[in-house]
Design an enzyme around this catalytic site. Structure first.
Site, short mmCIF file in Angstrom:
data_model
loop_
_atom_site.label_atom_id
_atom_site.label_comp_id
_atom_site.label_asym_id
_atom_site.label_seq_id
_atom_site.Cartn_x
_atom_site.Cartn_y
_atom_site.Cartn_z
CB CYS A 1 -4.67 -12.22 5.79
SG CYS A 1 -3.32 -12.67 4.22
CG ASP A 2 -5.16 -14.33 9.25
OD1 ASP A 2 -7.02 -14.01 8.34
OD2 ASP A 2 -5.37 -15.63 8.86
CB CYS B 1 -0.95 -13.89 6.05
SG CYS B 1 -1.35 -12.04 5.20
#
Ligand code: NAP
Length: 319
Positions: free
Chosen positions: A138-139, A135
């Site tokens: 997200c990261d 992701c």
């Protein structure tokens, strides 16, 4: 445990599930959405969506939030963070059991989507959360001024490689062929981005590092020679696997586990429909998922009218 009964239970609260809930509620069906995680689905993790008609560009999470707000006006019951423990889709009355709830329903719409396919190479599993991520949204921010590697040649890989250039100083885009599957417009953007280096005709064979990702070993798919790249992060985007394990043996699936439906989203089981990414569809997009949802919502209503004529009592209408 007390059983809750509905006309239509939707498994999965992504765009497909939310759209089917809207159509089912507007047809007066009592309706619940059960999801293993939060309502919103995979597109909540997409950076930007620019092929959903009516929006030049919109964040994935914002679009999903709008979907949910719309559905909330129609009083759909939502059960997030409920994992299916047992399911019976074969009997006339369908049954679903989660850790602490039991449900029954006249119809079920399966919209459980798909998950990222794993590379299944040495060092992948061990480094999840230590440099291997599925992701970018997200990261990605953890990789400011670092080097990252994106694997794959589809829309996801190219779009997320572009997204990662906001943070990383260099993005390797590693693909096992020399042609990409991604939309041409995205391919052009990737080729014009100075931070992206294409590593074509290479497949990953091993991820290594001391407690975190440091290197990725690649094998040439033409001459089988090997190279190693220094990298701080690895983002595999190599396709999807259906979240269909709950339904095995009850619903016809294709050789990859995607659920087989007809044009009306009907599965091999009466009263059970499948929509969105979990279906053996030729195109997996938000716009096709919501269209599937509309067809299934109406289909569930028709099924109930045909099979349970005098039994629909719920009043419906937007708040
Ligand atoms: P995809 O289109 O199936 O592409 C997967 C890519 O990974 C392919 O290029 C494939 O290579 C490669 N690959 C597969 N297995 C591999 C392995 N073991 N090792 C190395 N490479 C491997 O998957 P996706 O990009 O995740 O997209 C999934 C679906 O969502 C697609 O239908 C896509 O169009 C859709 N989607 C749409 C959008 C959008 O419209 N904005 C955004 C994201 C996703 P080959 O090409 O050689 O097979």
């Amino acid at each position: 445990m007390q059983e809750e009964s509905f006309d239509c239970i939707i498994l999965g609260g992504g765009p497909a599930g939310l759209s089917s809930a809207l159509y089912a509620r507007r047809a007066n069906l009592s309706c619940a959405i059960i999801d293993i995680s939060a309502i919103g689905g995979t597109p909540s993790n997409y950076c930007e969506i620019e092929n959903y008609l009516g929006f030049n560009k919109i964040n994935g999470w914002e679009l999903c939030e709008r979907f949910e707000e719309h559905v909330d006006k129609f009083e759909v019951q939502k059960f997030p963070y409920e994992e299916i423990k047992k399911i019976d889709l074969v009997s006339n009355t369908k049954k679903i059991v989660t850790a602490d709830k039991e449900f029954s329903s006249k119809t079920v719409i399966i919209a459980t989507g798909a998950k990222p396919r794993k590379l299944n190479i040495k060092g992948e599993k061990e480094n999840i959360g230590h440099g291997v991520s599925y992701c970018a949204v997200c990261d990605g921010a953890f990789y400011k001024n670092k080097i990252v590697s994106v694997i794959g040649g589809g829309n996801s890989a190219l779009e997320e490689a572009l997204y990662l250039t906001r943070f990383a100083k260099k993005v390797y885009l590693i693909h096992r062929r020399s042609e990409f599957r991604a939309d041409k417009i995205i391919q052009e953007r990737v080729k014009n981005n100075y931070k992206i280096e294409l590593i074509l005709n290479y497949s990953p064979v091993e991820i290594s590092g001391e407690g975190k990702v440091e290197k990725i070993k690649l094998k040439n798919t033409v001459d089988f020679s090997e190279i190693e790249l220094n990298t701080d992060g690895i983002f595999p985007y190599i396709g999807l696997e259906p979240n269909s394990e709950y339904f095995s043996g009850q619903i016809k699936q294709d050789e990859n586990g995607f659920i087989i439906t007809d044009n009306s989203m009907k599965t091999s089981q009466d009263g059970v429909f499948a929509i969105g990414d979990i279906r053996n569809t030729p195109l997996r997009q938000v716009i096709t998922a919501v269209a599937d949802g509309a067809i299934a919502g109406v289909g569930a209503s028709k099924y109930i009218l045909e099979n349970y004529k005098d039994d629909i009592t719920n009043e419906v209408g937007a708040k």
